[in-house]
Scaffold this motif. Structure first.
Motif, PDB file in Angstrom:
ATOM      1  N   GLN A   1       0.882  -1.265  -0.009  1.00 23.06           N
ATOM      2  CA  GLN A   1      -0.005  -0.085  -0.015  1.00 23.06           C
ATOM      3  C   GLN A   1       0.855   1.306  -0.074  1.00 23.06           C
ATOM      4  OE1 GLN A   1      -2.924  -0.151   3.310  1.00 23.06           O
ATOM      5  NE2 GLN A   1      -3.615  -2.362   2.422  1.00 23.06           N
ATOM      6  N   ASP A   2       2.100   1.071   0.388  1.00 18.83           N
ATOM      7  CA  ASP A   2       2.971   2.175   0.684  1.00 18.83           C
ATOM      8  C   ASP A   2       3.940   2.220  -0.549  1.00 18.83           C
ATOM      9  OD1 ASP A   2       1.844   3.301   2.962  1.00 18.83           O
ATOM     10  OD2 ASP A   2       2.977   1.967   4.268  1.00 18.83           O
ATOM     11  N   SER A   3       4.384   0.954  -1.037  1.00 15.38           N
ATOM     12  CA  SER A   3       5.284   0.869  -2.158  1.00 15.38           C
ATOM     13  C   SER A   3       4.886  -0.468  -2.805  1.00 15.38           C
ATOM     14  CB  SER A   3       6.803   0.785  -1.673  1.00 15.38           C
ATOM     15  OG  SER A   3       7.605   0.289  -2.578  1.00 15.38           O
ATOM     16  N   GLY A   4       4.542  -0.408  -4.171  1.00 13.30           N
ATOM     17  CA  GLY A   4       4.377  -1.424  -4.889  1.00 13.30           C
ATOM     18  C   GLY A   4       5.668  -2.353  -5.072  1.00 13.30           C
ATOM     19  N   GLU A   5       6.631  -2.018  -4.685  1.00 13.54           N
ATOM     20  CA  GLU A   5       8.040  -2.940  -4.810  1.00 13.54           C
ATOM     21  C   GLU A   5       7.872  -4.198  -3.993  1.00 13.54           C
ATOM     22  OE1 GLU A   5      11.699  -4.545  -6.040  1.00 13.54           O
ATOM     23  OE2 GLU A   5      10.314  -2.915  -6.866  1.00 13.54           O
ATOM     24  N   TRP A   6       6.858  -4.031  -2.955  1.00 16.29           N
ATOM     25  CA  TRP A   6       6.786  -5.228  -2.117  1.00 16.29           C
ATOM     26  C   TRP A   6       6.156  -6.383  -2.756  1.00 16.29           C
ATOM     27  CZ3 TRP A   6       9.198  -5.899   2.541  1.00 16.29           C
ATOM     28  CH2 TRP A   6       9.553  -4.746   2.944  1.00 16.29           C
ATOM     29  N   LEU A   7       5.215  -6.059  -3.740  1.00 17.80           N
ATOM     30  CA  LEU A   7       4.654  -7.119  -4.672  1.00 17.80           C
ATOM     31  C   LEU A   7       5.208  -7.166  -5.931  1.00 17.80           C
ATOM     32  CD1 LEU A   7       0.932  -6.977  -3.537  1.00 17.80           C
ATOM     33  CD2 LEU A   7       2.429  -8.692  -3.435  1.00 17.80           C
ATOM     34  N   SER A   8       6.364  -6.858  -6.136  1.00 18.38           N
ATOM     35  CA  SER A   8       7.152  -7.063  -7.465  1.00 18.38           C
ATOM     36  C   SER A   8       7.496  -8.423  -7.653  1.00 18.38           C
ATOM     37  CB  SER A   8       8.343  -6.280  -7.457  1.00 18.38           C
ATOM     38  OG  SER A   8       9.392  -6.829  -6.316  1.00 18.38           O
ATOM     39  N   PRO A   9       7.796  -8.939  -8.884  1.00 15.38           N
ATOM     40  CA  PRO A   9       7.959 -10.403  -9.102  1.00 15.38           C
ATOM     41  C   PRO A   9       9.258 -10.887  -8.279  1.00 15.38           C
ATOM     42  CG  PRO A   9       7.454  -9.512 -11.031  1.00 15.38           C
ATOM     43  CD  PRO A   9       7.357  -8.440 -10.071  1.00 15.38           C
ATOM     44  N   HIS A  10      10.318  -9.660  -8.143  1.00 18.90           N
ATOM     45  CA  HIS A  10      11.393 -10.170  -7.332  1.00 18.90           C
ATOM     46  C   HIS A  10      11.167 -10.348  -6.065  1.00 18.90           C
ATOM     47  CE1 HIS A  10      15.550  -9.908  -6.313  1.00 18.90           C
ATOM     48  NE2 HIS A  10      15.255  -9.079  -5.156  1.00 18.90           N
ATOM     49  N   ALA A  11      10.319  -9.626  -5.394  1.00 15.12           N
ATOM     50  CA  ALA A  11       9.819  -9.615  -3.960  1.00 15.12           C
ATOM     51  C   ALA A  11       9.310 -11.140  -3.745  1.00 15.12           C
ATOM     52  CB  ALA A  11       9.053  -8.393  -3.646  1.00 15.12           C
ATOM     53  N   VAL A  12       8.302 -11.338  -4.412  1.00 15.56           N
ATOM     54  CA  VAL A  12       7.538 -12.699  -4.294  1.00 15.56           C
ATOM     55  C   VAL A  12       8.406 -13.779  -4.800  1.00 15.56           C
ATOM     56  CG1 VAL A  12       5.352 -14.016  -5.081  1.00 15.56           C
ATOM     57  CG2 VAL A  12       5.444 -11.393  -5.039  1.00 15.56           C
ATOM     58  N   THR A  13       9.241 -13.746  -5.623  1.00 17.99           N
ATOM     59  CA  THR A  13      10.408 -14.794  -5.803  1.00 17.99           C
ATOM     60  C   THR A  13      11.089 -15.019  -4.690  1.00 17.99           C
ATOM     61  OG1 THR A  13      10.188 -14.535  -8.147  1.00 17.99           O
ATOM     62  CG2 THR A  13      12.041 -15.611  -7.386  1.00 17.99           C
ATOM     63  N   GLY A  14      11.628 -14.059  -4.006  1.00 14.81           N
ATOM     64  CA  GLY A  14      12.348 -13.913  -2.663  1.00 14.81           C
ATOM     65  C   GLY A  14      11.782 -14.448  -1.718  1.00 14.81           C
ATOM     66  N   MET A  15      10.615 -14.357  -1.574  1.00 17.88           N
ATOM     67  CA  MET A  15       9.738 -14.775  -0.453  1.00 17.88           C
ATOM     68  C   MET A  15       9.566 -16.336  -0.770  1.00 17.88           C
ATOM     69  SD  MET A  15       5.505 -14.738   0.308  1.00 17.88           S
ATOM     70  CE  MET A  15       5.333 -15.913  -1.004  1.00 17.88           C
ATOM     71  N   TRP A  16       9.465 -17.078  -1.872  1.00 20.05           N
ATOM     72  CA  TRP A  16       9.206 -18.295  -1.946  1.00 20.05           C
ATOM     73  C   TRP A  16      10.672 -18.949  -2.057  1.00 20.05           C
ATOM     74  CZ3 TRP A  16       5.486 -20.898  -0.850  1.00 20.05           C
ATOM     75  CH2 TRP A  16       4.240 -20.497  -1.176  1.00 20.05           C
ATOM     76  N   ARG A  17      11.873 -18.358  -2.560  1.00 23.09           N
ATOM     77  CA  ARG A  17      13.107 -19.145  -2.341  1.00 23.09           C
ATOM     78  C   ARG A  17      13.533 -19.177  -0.886  1.00 23.09           C
ATOM     79  NH1 ARG A  17      16.202 -15.137  -6.842  1.00 23.09           N
ATOM     80  NH2 ARG A  17      15.703 -16.621  -8.381  1.00 23.09           N
ATOM     81  N   THR A  18      12.697 -18.108  -0.091  1.00 25.69           N
ATOM     82  CA  THR A  18      13.162 -18.413   1.577  1.00 25.69           C
ATOM     83  C   THR A  18      12.140 -19.572   2.024  1.00 25.69           C
ATOM     84  OG1 THR A  18      13.669 -16.121   1.649  1.00 25.69           O
ATOM     85  CG2 THR A  18      13.086 -17.266   3.919  1.00 25.69           C
ATOM     86  N   LEU A  19      11.166 -19.531   1.588  1.00 22.14           N
ATOM     87  CA  LEU A  19      10.015 -20.555   2.147  1.00 22.14           C
ATOM     88  C   LEU A  19      10.063 -22.077   1.861  1.00 22.14           C
ATOM     89  CD1 LEU A  19       6.666 -18.311   2.306  1.00 22.14           C
ATOM     90  CD2 LEU A  19       8.181 -18.892   4.353  1.00 22.14           C
ATOM     91  N   LEU A  20      10.249 -22.136   0.420  1.00 22.15           N
ATOM     92  CA  LEU A  20      10.085 -23.457  -0.237  1.00 22.15           C
ATOM     93  C   LEU A  20      11.012 -24.540   0.568  1.00 22.15           C
ATOM     94  CD1 LEU A  20       9.631 -22.728  -3.935  1.00 22.15           C
ATOM     95  CD2 LEU A  20       7.998 -23.739  -2.422  1.00 22.15           C
ATOM     96  N   PRO A  21      12.245 -24.131   0.831  1.00 15.37           N
ATOM     97  CA  PRO A  21      13.195 -24.931   1.416  1.00 15.37           C
ATOM     98  C   PRO A  21      12.560 -25.658   2.771  1.00 15.37           C
ATOM     99  CG  PRO A  21      14.579 -23.498   0.758  1.00 15.37           C
ATOM    100  CD  PRO A  21      12.962 -22.873   0.602  1.00 15.37           C
ATOM    101  N   ALA A  22      11.784 -24.951   3.554  1.00 15.19           N
ATOM    102  CA  ALA A  22      11.200 -25.449   4.921  1.00 15.19           C
ATOM    103  C   ALA A  22       9.821 -26.024   4.378  1.00 15.19           C
ATOM    104  CB  ALA A  22      10.795 -24.058   5.434  1.00 15.19           C
ATOM    105  N   LEU A  23       9.575 -26.308   3.293  1.00 16.32           N
ATOM    106  CA  LEU A  23       8.088 -27.136   2.998  1.00 16.32           C
ATOM    107  C   LEU A  23       8.546 -28.415   2.386  1.00 16.32           C
ATOM    108  CD1 LEU A  23       6.236 -24.074   0.946  1.00 16.32           C
ATOM    109  CD2 LEU A  23       5.907 -24.826   3.198  1.00 16.32           C
ATOM    110  N   THR A  24       9.588 -28.390   1.757  1.00 19.36           N
ATOM    111  CA  THR A  24       9.729 -29.875   1.220  1.00 19.36           C
ATOM    112  C   THR A  24      11.190 -30.492   1.105  1.00 19.36           C
ATOM    113  OG1 THR A  24       9.328 -30.850  -1.133  1.00 19.36           O
ATOM    114  CG2 THR A  24      10.279 -28.693  -1.235  1.00 19.36           C
ATOM    115  N   ALA A  25      11.368 -31.626   0.844  1.00 21.46           N
ATOM    116  CA  ALA A  25      12.836 -32.224   0.838  1.00 21.46           C
ATOM    117  C   ALA A  25      13.462 -31.665  -0.607  1.00 21.46           C
ATOM    118  CB  ALA A  25      12.691 -33.745   0.744  1.00 21.46           C
TER     119      ALA A  25
END
Length: 216
Positions: free
Chosen positions: A168-192
């Motif tokens: 809401q303050d900066s669209g950069e938070w929902l940029s493809p780069h930001a969403v990809t970075g979130m999943w790069r962090t989360l996916l290793p915790a989700l699966t083998a």
């Protein structure tokens, strides 16, 4: 153009104008006069379609909900596995939030204390995440039991809703780069590791694009 077509165009213009006002000023400070001016119609035309500000806010929420549900449904139809589908759905929805003012405003309204309807888009997203994780467990992509799935769902929901809120303050938070970075962090915790190698945190481009195509 028929009278019905003109009416539909006027209503759509009012919804989009209202979305802009609600997103910029919030529900409490948005005015019907500004909404009618933004849509290029008279106050009388606005009141022909909407009784009051609450009614037009509800229409904005409904429109946002329809678009979000449609996109999630199309993404689900292109699924490869449940985790990749969750990643792809998140990227498609993030693109909607970046590009569609009605989606942004409708989501903000659904989370607002000033305007409460039966819709709860955060709860719907949580249910979607829980469903995808349950499917991932059935596919052998997740370890642990139901308690771990619940913890993972909460983490994913908190992370994604957090990005939406910050955007809401900066669209950069929902940029493809930001969403990809979130999943790069989360996916290793989700699966083998052996399953992780086949997942694309940046999303599957074809799925993301097709998910935004009109339906029907």
């Amino acid at each position: 153009m028929t009278k019905q077509e003109r009416g539909t165009r006027t209503r759509d213009a009012l919804i989009r104008s209202a979305a802009g006002e609600f997103h910029q000023h919030g529900y409490a400070l948005a005015t019907l006069s500004a909404i009618s001016v933004g849509a290029g119609v008279s106050p009388g035309a606005l009141h022909f379609h909407f009784e009051n500000k609450a009614a037009i806010a509800e229409a904005v929420e409904d429109a946002a909900c329809t678009t979000l549900r449609r996109t999630a449904r199309i993404a689900y139809g292109h699924r490869s596995n449940a985790l990749q589908n969750l990643v792809d759905t998140t990227h498609a929805l993030a693109r909607l939030f970046r590009e569609d003012i009605v989606v942004r405003a409708g989501f903000r309204l659904s989370c607002s204390n000033h305007c409460r309807t039966e819709l709860n888009l955060r709860q719907e997203w949580q249910s979607c995440v829980q469903q995808r994780l349950a499917e991932a467990a059935d596919e052998g992509l997740l370890g642990g039991g139901a308690v771990r799935q619940q913890d993972l769902a909460r983490t994913i929901v908190a992370a994604t809703i957090g990005l939406v809120t910050l955007s809401q303050d900066s669209g950069e938070w929902l940029s493809p780069h930001a969403v990809t970075g979130m999943w790069r962090t989360l996916l290793p915790a989700l699966t083998a590791p052996e399953s992780l190698a086949g997942l694309e945190p940046e999303g599957t481009p074809a799925v993301i694009i097709h998910s935004l195509a009109p339906v029907g």
